[in-house]
Design a protein around this motif. Sequence first.
Motif, mmCIF file in Angstrom:
data_model
loop_
_atom_site.group_PDB
_atom_site.id
_atom_site.type_symbol
_atom_site.label_atom_id
_atom_site.label_comp_id
_atom_site.label_asym_id
_atom_site.label_seq_id
_atom_site.Cartn_x
_atom_site.Cartn_y
_atom_site.Cartn_z
ATOM 1 N N PHE A 1 0.932 -1.365 -0.051
ATOM 2 C CA PHE A 1 -0.008 -0.001 -0.016
ATOM 3 C C PHE A 1 0.906 1.378 -0.009
ATOM 4 C CE2 PHE A 1 -3.437 2.550 0.844
ATOM 5 C CZ PHE A 1 -2.981 3.741 2.089
ATOM 6 N N PHE A 2 1.808 1.406 0.960
ATOM 7 C CA PHE A 2 2.607 2.508 1.019
ATOM 8 C C PHE A 2 3.743 2.657 -0.252
ATOM 9 C CE2 PHE A 2 1.885 5.032 4.564
ATOM 10 C CZ PHE A 2 1.172 4.207 5.495
ATOM 11 N N ALA A 3 3.884 1.352 -0.907
ATOM 12 C CA ALA A 3 4.759 1.700 -2.019
ATOM 13 C C ALA A 3 4.013 2.228 -3.052
ATOM 14 C CB ALA A 3 5.132 -0.086 -2.508
ATOM 15 N N GLY A 4 2.648 1.877 -3.219
ATOM 16 C CA GLY A 4 1.995 2.674 -4.239
ATOM 17 C C GLY A 4 1.598 3.907 -4.055
ATOM 18 N N LEU A 5 1.619 4.242 -2.521
ATOM 19 C CA LEU A 5 1.345 5.702 -2.336
ATOM 20 C C LEU A 5 2.595 6.482 -2.584
ATOM 21 C CD1 LEU A 5 -0.833 6.849 -0.766
ATOM 22 C CD2 LEU A 5 0.337 6.797 1.246
ATOM 23 N N VAL A 6 3.821 5.900 -2.635
ATOM 24 C CA VAL A 6 4.957 6.741 -2.731
ATOM 25 C C VAL A 6 5.074 6.885 -4.151
ATOM 26 C CG1 VAL A 6 7.228 6.564 -2.938
ATOM 27 C CG2 VAL A 6 6.302 5.948 -0.773
ATOM 28 N N VAL A 7 4.601 6.054 -5.140
ATOM 29 C CA VAL A 7 4.704 6.133 -6.490
ATOM 30 C C VAL A 7 3.764 7.163 -6.979
ATOM 31 C CG1 VAL A 7 4.420 5.000 -8.827
ATOM 32 C CG2 VAL A 7 5.783 3.814 -6.678
ATOM 33 N N ALA A 8 2.565 7.190 -6.065
ATOM 34 C CA ALA A 8 1.619 8.016 -6.660
ATOM 35 C C ALA A 8 2.043 9.635 -6.967
ATOM 36 C CB ALA A 8 0.402 8.111 -5.655
ATOM 37 N N PRO A 9 2.765 10.035 -6.319
ATOM 38 C CA PRO A 9 3.410 11.568 -6.745
ATOM 39 C C PRO A 9 3.995 11.318 -8.352
ATOM 40 C CG PRO A 9 4.300 11.263 -4.615
ATOM 41 C CD PRO A 9 3.473 9.994 -5.129
ATOM 42 N N TRP A 10 4.294 10.611 -8.732
ATOM 43 C CA TRP A 10 5.004 10.262 -10.106
ATOM 44 C C TRP A 10 3.755 10.540 -11.005
ATOM 45 C CZ3 TRP A 10 9.727 10.710 -12.215
ATOM 46 C CH2 TRP A 10 10.586 10.263 -11.303
ATOM 47 N N ALA A 11 2.568 9.964 -10.784
ATOM 48 C CA ALA A 11 1.299 10.167 -11.428
ATOM 49 C C ALA A 11 0.985 11.563 -11.583
ATOM 50 C CB ALA A 11 0.264 9.188 -11.058
ATOM 51 N N VAL A 12 1.024 12.238 -10.343
ATOM 52 C CA VAL A 12 0.692 13.702 -10.199
ATOM 53 C C VAL A 12 1.718 14.292 -11.197
ATOM 54 C CG1 VAL A 12 0.576 15.561 -8.642
ATOM 55 C CG2 VAL A 12 -0.334 13.266 -7.923
ATOM 56 N N LEU A 13 2.838 14.121 -10.956
ATOM 57 C CA LEU A 13 3.673 14.953 -11.755
ATOM 58 C C LEU A 13 3.656 14.674 -13.423
ATOM 59 C CD1 LEU A 13 6.457 16.553 -11.745
ATOM 60 C CD2 LEU A 13 7.915 14.232 -12.041
ATOM 61 N N LEU A 14 3.282 13.695 -13.751
ATOM 62 C CA LEU A 14 3.276 13.353 -15.246
ATOM 63 C C LEU A 14 1.871 14.098 -15.519
ATOM 64 C CD1 LEU A 14 4.313 9.644 -15.529
ATOM 65 C CD2 LEU A 14 5.351 11.729 -16.178
ATOM 66 N N GLY A 15 0.924 13.997 -14.832
ATOM 67 C CA GLY A 15 -0.357 14.595 -15.068
ATOM 68 C C GLY A 15 -0.064 16.333 -15.306
ATOM 69 N N LEU A 16 0.556 16.589 -14.234
ATOM 70 C CA LEU A 16 0.846 18.122 -14.421
ATOM 71 C C LEU A 16 1.587 18.560 -15.596
ATOM 72 C CD1 LEU A 16 1.526 19.203 -10.908
ATOM 73 C CD2 LEU A 16 -0.305 19.631 -11.969
ATOM 74 N N TRP A 17 2.604 17.807 -15.792
ATOM 75 C CA TRP A 17 3.511 18.050 -16.849
ATOM 76 C C TRP A 17 2.527 18.041 -18.390
ATOM 77 C CZ3 TRP A 17 8.945 15.489 -15.774
ATOM 78 C CH2 TRP A 17 9.540 16.329 -15.203
ATOM 79 N N SER A 18 1.849 16.921 -18.315
ATOM 80 C CA SER A 18 0.962 16.940 -19.678
ATOM 81 C C SER A 18 0.237 18.014 -19.869
ATOM 82 C CB SER A 18 0.426 15.599 -19.641
ATOM 83 O OG SER A 18 -0.729 15.529 -18.596
ATOM 84 N N GLN A 19 -0.413 18.487 -18.600
ATOM 85 C CA GLN A 19 -1.216 19.602 -18.710
ATOM 86 C C GLN A 19 -0.144 21.058 -19.100
ATOM 87 O OE1 GLN A 19 -3.392 20.678 -15.309
ATOM 88 N NE2 GLN A 19 -5.114 19.612 -15.918
ATOM 89 N N ILE A 20 0.723 21.014 -18.489
ATOM 90 C CA ILE A 20 1.542 22.469 -18.968
ATOM 91 C C ILE A 20 2.384 22.112 -20.226
ATOM 92 C CG2 ILE A 20 3.536 23.727 -18.184
ATOM 93 C CD1 ILE A 20 2.795 22.817 -15.326
ATOM 94 N N SER A 21 2.760 21.199 -20.551
ATOM 95 C CA SER A 21 3.794 20.827 -21.741
ATOM 96 C C SER A 21 4.293 22.053 -22.300
ATOM 97 C CB SER A 21 2.729 20.079 -22.672
ATOM 98 O OG SER A 21 1.703 21.103 -23.296
ATOM 99 N N PRO A 22 5.501 22.493 -21.824
ATOM 100 C CA PRO A 22 6.032 23.503 -22.431
ATOM 101 C C PRO A 22 6.868 22.962 -23.422
ATOM 102 C CG PRO A 22 7.358 22.849 -20.724
ATOM 103 C CD PRO A 22 5.968 22.019 -20.711
ATOM 104 N N ARG A 23 7.155 24.075 -24.569
ATOM 105 C CA ARG A 23 7.737 23.547 -25.668
ATOM 106 C C ARG A 23 9.208 23.589 -25.478
ATOM 107 N NH1 ARG A 23 6.774 28.300 -27.958
ATOM 108 N NH2 ARG A 23 6.847 28.744 -25.819
ATOM 109 N N ALA A 24 9.690 22.420 -26.432
ATOM 110 C CA ALA A 24 11.419 22.460 -26.274
ATOM 111 C C ALA A 24 11.694 22.450 -27.602
ATOM 112 C CB ALA A 24 11.908 21.204 -25.520
ATOM 113 N N PRO A 25 11.694 23.536 -28.590
ATOM 114 C CA PRO A 25 11.664 23.371 -29.939
ATOM 115 C C PRO A 25 13.106 22.853 -30.408
ATOM 116 C CG PRO A 25 12.008 25.720 -29.276
ATOM 117 C CD PRO A 25 11.621 24.701 -28.158
ATOM 118 N N HIS A 26 14.217 23.206 -29.659
ATOM 119 C CA HIS A 26 15.317 22.825 -30.302
ATOM 120 C C HIS A 26 15.934 21.488 -29.500
ATOM 121 C CE1 HIS A 26 15.587 26.253 -32.520
ATOM 122 N NE2 HIS A 26 14.928 26.844 -31.576
#
Lengths: 274, 119
Positions: free
Chosen positions: A187-212
Amino acid sequence: MFSLIHLLLLAVSAQASLLTLQSPRFSVSDPTGTQIRSEPVSLVQKSSTPVNLTANNVLKLTFQVVDKETGKGVQPHQTFLRFYDEQSGEEGIQPVRVTPGGKAKFELNLARPPLSLPPTTDAPLKVSLIIGSSQYSPLSAELFDLILPLSHPAPVHPDEASFHVLPEIKHTFRPEQKLPPRVISAFFAGLVVAPWAVLLGLWSQISPRAPHLFSPSILPFVLSLGAFEGLLFWYWVDLKLGQVLLYGTILGVFTIFTGKQALASIGNRRLNRK
Amino acid sequence: MAPKSSAPTQQTTAIQTLWKAYNEQTSDRLKFIDAFLFFLMLSGIVQFLYCILVTNFPFNAFLAGFSSTVGQFVLTASLRSQVNPENKNEFKEVSPERAFADFALGSIVLHFFVYNFLG
């Protein structure tokens, strides 16, 4: 050469003079002075009956050391009485004073025994006379057996008590730490991995461009950074410290160059635009 | 700025205003970094809760994990403040590229020590 010296010594000793004792005699007397036993001593044969000493008896031994051929008194370099206990293997050596004329007198008073006497056991002490001299061949003769009264036990040293083995130390250890039950761990292993999901969700929302990002000036730098992370993971799994430091140094040198290149190009682009 | 109020008739509170201003005024890149900071904070809090609530048995593992989040948070926060164009006057001698290079180097060293301690 060596054997020649041996032969010479043998020849010399064969010619060496002999010593003998003139009128050797021992006597046992009690404190009042009356003689209990008095006998001559023979060098060739040991006295048949052992000498029995009780407390306060005095044993006197008198003899004169003379040259066997001339009969003149000789003062040897070493004259010892050896008290040997066969049972315990202890021996005591008592030097005997000999006058220049060769006369010797030895007195054993049990009221004040000499320190060299070994402690009494069941077996009698073998008393022998040992005479050594540089000019004469040595003399060693067993005189008689000596039975002494029981000796006092050895005095106890005041520090004796501290020289014994200490009791063995029994260590008690903390019980081993256990892992928590698997359910909680999972259970706690899952809990610790959860922030990664949060991070990926936030990043997908923001998605800054890295053109080069994949341009040839920047890509090597990104790749070398990724390679560093891979190297560290490999170190965690497999490598040793020396190896990872070596590879890290090589990779670091490479990264410096690519980094300079990449960041310089980004900086130029930023400044040019500005 | 709207004053702080708890009256139900006011539609916006100070926090909502702050959030709105943040969303509108912060560039995407800074938001990217902020998301990472938020993730690090969450990760550190969860590890700490586990250590308190359940067990600290592989203590070195806890220390390695927790310090990795804290260290990375510090490095990223300093990167963010150095890269922010609005702070340009504070960091005249540090270009954003230099800040990123420092960040990369610091991160790698931090990761090395964390892996060392993780066991």
